[in-house]
Design a protein around this motif. Structure first.
Motif, PDB file in Angstrom:
ATOM      1  N   ALA A 241      -1.054  53.758  45.710  1.00 17.06           N
ATOM      2  CA  ALA A 241      -0.086  52.748  45.258  1.00 17.06           C
ATOM      3  C   ALA A 241      -0.773  51.626  44.496  1.00 17.06           C
ATOM      4  N   LEU A 242      -1.932  51.199  44.978  1.00 18.43           N
ATOM      5  CA  LEU A 242      -2.620  50.076  44.343  1.00 18.43           C
ATOM      6  C   LEU A 242      -3.354  50.503  43.074  1.00 18.43           C
ATOM      7  N   PHE A 243      -3.766  51.765  42.987  1.00 18.11           N
ATOM      8  CA  PHE A 243      -4.410  52.241  41.765  1.00 18.11           C
ATOM      9  C   PHE A 243      -3.392  52.418  40.640  1.00 18.11           C
ATOM     10  N   LEU A 244      -2.248  53.012  40.955  1.00 21.28           N
ATOM     11  CA  LEU A 244      -1.281  53.342  39.921  1.00 21.28           C
ATOM     12  C   LEU A 244      -0.363  52.188  39.549  1.00 21.28           C
ATOM     13  N   GLY A 245       0.020  51.379  40.518  1.00 23.65           N
ATOM     14  CA  GLY A 245       1.099  50.431  40.304  1.00 23.65           C
ATOM     15  C   GLY A 245       0.714  49.170  39.541  1.00 23.65           C
ATOM     16  N   ASP A 246       1.614  48.723  38.667  1.00 26.48           N
ATOM     17  CA  ASP A 246       1.524  47.362  38.133  1.00 26.48           C
ATOM     18  C   ASP A 246       1.975  46.376  39.212  1.00 26.48           C
ATOM     19  N   ARG A 247       2.966  46.828  40.002  1.00 25.25           N
ATOM     20  CA  ARG A 247       3.396  46.109  41.195  1.00 25.25           C
ATOM     21  C   ARG A 247       3.639  47.123  42.298  1.00 25.25           C
ATOM     22  N   VAL A 248       3.653  46.652  43.532  1.00 26.72           N
ATOM     23  CA  VAL A 248       3.943  47.515  44.669  1.00 26.72           C
ATOM     24  C   VAL A 248       5.086  46.904  45.465  1.00 26.72           C
TER      25      VAL A 248
ATOM     26  N   GLY B  10      14.344  48.563  57.363  1.00 24.59           N
ATOM     27  CA  GLY B  10      15.600  48.818  56.693  1.00 24.59           C
ATOM     28  C   GLY B  10      15.869  47.959  55.475  1.00 24.59           C
ATOM     29  N   ARG B  11      14.808  47.369  54.900  1.00 22.77           N
ATOM     30  CA  ARG B  11      15.034  46.508  53.739  1.00 22.77           C
ATOM     31  C   ARG B  11      13.789  46.466  52.851  1.00 22.77           C
ATOM     32  N   LEU B  12      14.004  45.976  51.627  1.00 27.51           N
ATOM     33  CA  LEU B  12      12.889  45.657  50.748  1.00 27.51           C
ATOM     34  C   LEU B  12      12.313  44.332  51.216  1.00 27.51           C
ATOM     35  N   THR B  13      11.063  44.338  51.659  1.00 30.11           N
ATOM     36  CA  THR B  13      10.483  43.130  52.247  1.00 30.11           C
ATOM     37  C   THR B  13       9.696  42.288  51.251  1.00 30.11           C
ATOM     38  N   ALA B  14       9.092  42.918  50.243  1.00 31.29           N
ATOM     39  CA  ALA B  14       8.293  42.157  49.280  1.00 31.29           C
ATOM     40  C   ALA B  14       7.968  43.028  48.078  1.00 31.29           C
ATOM     41  N   VAL B  15       7.677  42.374  46.953  1.00 28.61           N
ATOM     42  CA  VAL B  15       7.130  43.045  45.777  1.00 28.61           C
ATOM     43  C   VAL B  15       5.913  42.240  45.346  1.00 28.61           C
ATOM     44  N   ARG B  16       4.761  42.906  45.258  1.00 28.99           N
ATOM     45  CA  ARG B  16       3.512  42.208  44.967  1.00 28.99           C
ATOM     46  C   ARG B  16       2.890  42.699  43.665  1.00 28.99           C
ATOM     47  N   GLU B  17       2.325  41.757  42.921  1.00 28.41           N
ATOM     48  CA  GLU B  17       1.553  42.103  41.732  1.00 28.41           C
ATOM     49  C   GLU B  17       0.242  42.764  42.162  1.00 28.41           C
ATOM     50  N   VAL B  18      -0.201  43.781  41.407  1.00 29.79           N
ATOM     51  CA  VAL B  18      -1.469  44.447  41.686  1.00 29.79           C
ATOM     52  C   VAL B  18      -2.522  43.922  40.719  1.00 29.79           C
ATOM     53  N   PRO B  19      -3.650  43.408  41.232  1.00 28.30           N
ATOM     54  CA  PRO B  19      -4.707  42.912  40.341  1.00 28.30           C
ATOM     55  C   PRO B  19      -5.225  44.018  39.434  1.00 28.30           C
ATOM     56  N   ARG B  20      -5.582  43.671  38.253  1.00 32.85           N
ATOM     57  CA  ARG B  20      -6.124  44.596  37.277  1.00 32.85           C
ATOM     58  C   ARG B  20      -7.557  44.172  36.941  1.00 32.85           C
ATOM     59  N   PRO B  21      -8.415  45.034  36.411  1.00 33.73           N
ATOM     60  CA  PRO B  21      -8.066  46.273  35.699  1.00 33.73           C
ATOM     61  C   PRO B  21      -7.769  47.437  36.633  1.00 33.73           C
ATOM     62  N   ARG B  22      -7.120  48.473  36.061  1.00 34.32           N
ATOM     63  CA  ARG B  22      -6.878  49.713  36.799  1.00 34.32           C
ATOM     64  C   ARG B  22      -8.165  50.526  36.739  1.00 34.32           C
ATOM     65  N   ASP B  23      -8.984  50.358  37.761  1.00 28.59           N
ATOM     66  CA  ASP B  23     -10.319  50.949  37.759  1.00 28.59           C
ATOM     67  C   ASP B  23     -10.690  51.237  39.214  1.00 28.59           C
ATOM     68  N   ARG B  24     -11.105  52.459  39.480  1.00 35.29           N
ATOM     69  CA  ARG B  24     -11.452  52.814  40.861  1.00 35.29           C
ATOM     70  C   ARG B  24     -12.612  51.979  41.378  1.00 35.29           C
ATOM     71  N   SER B  25     -13.478  51.537  40.488  1.00 30.69           N
ATOM     72  CA  SER B  25     -14.615  50.727  40.928  1.00 30.69           C
ATOM     73  C   SER B  25     -14.197  49.324  41.353  1.00 30.69           C
ATOM     74  N   ALA B  26     -12.909  48.961  41.068  1.00 31.60           N
ATOM     75  CA  ALA B  26     -12.436  47.620  41.410  1.00 31.60           C
ATOM     76  C   ALA B  26     -11.880  47.541  42.823  1.00 31.60           C
ATOM     77  N   HIS B  27     -11.997  48.633  43.610  1.00 33.41           N
ATOM     78  CA  HIS B  27     -11.368  48.618  44.934  1.00 33.41           C
ATOM     79  C   HIS B  27     -12.000  47.605  45.877  1.00 33.41           C
ATOM     80  N   ASP B  28     -13.225  47.139  45.555  1.00 29.82           N
ATOM     81  CA  ASP B  28     -13.888  46.133  46.390  1.00 29.82           C
ATOM     82  C   ASP B  28     -13.663  44.716  45.889  1.00 29.82           C
ATOM     83  N   HIS B  29     -12.887  44.565  44.822  1.00 26.82           N
ATOM     84  CA  HIS B  29     -12.603  43.227  44.311  1.00 26.82           C
ATOM     85  C   HIS B  29     -11.846  42.433  45.378  1.00 26.82           C
TER      86      HIS B  29
END
Length: 255
Positions: free
Chosen positions: A207-214, A220-239
């Motif tokens: 979800a965090l790799f692909l999404g612009d937002r999650v 039973g409800r939509l609880t939140a929508v969050r922006e995903v930090p970019r860049p879309r890069d697997r090496s950024a998972h430790d950011h």
């Protein structure tokens, strides 16, 4: 919960999807309340939540297969009243027609649109090349691997030039290496299409790799929508920002 001004807008051909004050489910059995949600043209919105929280119900409502029990669901500010070629639905099971070759499966939405045979064959060949299946074009689905079938399903979904692609755990049955390759391929083939994507997954890292937002579902409800930090890069998972968001998402899931 509206889309922010810096969302990826693609080429402008994507559909704008919105829900307002909606209860989703079947008559007598509501499963999800969405007070407000906007999906911007060209955005990739990933959706996570525990099993049974309504993720697939949300997709089927956006596909026009389920009517909302209350409230409003719109595409481009017009009421969404049923299925449309504008919106392609991609499932975890590849749903390819077993008696048609991969090329014939990819041609199917073009044939439905009345595209002449020569042209649709050329377009299907182009899409199969983009998903690295050109050499498998004449194979029947049972003769290729699960990852190859999913690539063919993706090509078929995009060949019809939908303005929105609704994806329900499409890579969930794949092994980790194949799944990562499909994630990279999805990002690559979507580039330039402008299509809006709503992508349901149980996998937080996906979800965090692909999404612009999650979008987070629970209780039973939509609880939140969050922006995903970019860049879309697997090496950024430790950011730090990515780590903090992952922790928040996992907390919302109770894990």
């Amino acid at each position: 919960m509206t889309s922010s001004s810096d969302l990826r807008t693609g080429s402008g051909t994507g559909a704008a999807l919105a829900l307002r004050g909606t209860a989703l489910g079947r008559p007598g059995a509501p499963v999800l309340d969405v007070r407000e949600l906007d999906v911007a043209p060209g955005e990739i919105l990933t959706v996570v939540g525990p099993s049974g929280c309504g993720k697939s119900t949300l997709l089927r409502t956006l596909a026009g297969l389920l009517a909302p029990l209350s409230g409003q669901v719109t595409q481009d500010a017009r009421a969404l009243t049923g299925p449309s070629a504008d919106r392609a639905l991609v499932f975890q099971e590849d749903a390819l027609l077993p008696w048609r070759t991969l090329r014939a499966n990819v041609e199917l939405p073009l044939a439905v649109k009345g595209v002449p045979r020569t042209e649709r064959r050329a377009q299907a060949a182009s899409w199969l090349e983009r998903v690295v299946l050109a050499d498998q074009a004449r194979q029947l689905p049972h003769r290729v691997s699960g990852g190859q079938r999913q690539r063919a399903q993706l090509a078929r979904a995009l060949a019809g030039a939908p303005r929105a692609v609704l994806m329900d755990e499409p890579f969930g049955a794949l092994d980790a290496q194949t799944r990562a390759g499909m994630q990279d391929l999805l990002v690559e083939v979507l580039r330039g299409t402008g299509a809006t994507v709503v992508f349901v997954t149980h996998d937080v890292d996906e979800a965090l790799f692909l999404g612009d937002r999650v979008a987070l579902l629970g209780d039973g409800r939509l609880t939140a929508v969050r922006e995903v930090p970019r860049p879309r890069d697997r090496s950024a998972h430790d950011h730090p920002a990515r780590v903090a968001l992952r922790r928040d998402v996992l907390s919302s899931l109770g894990t």
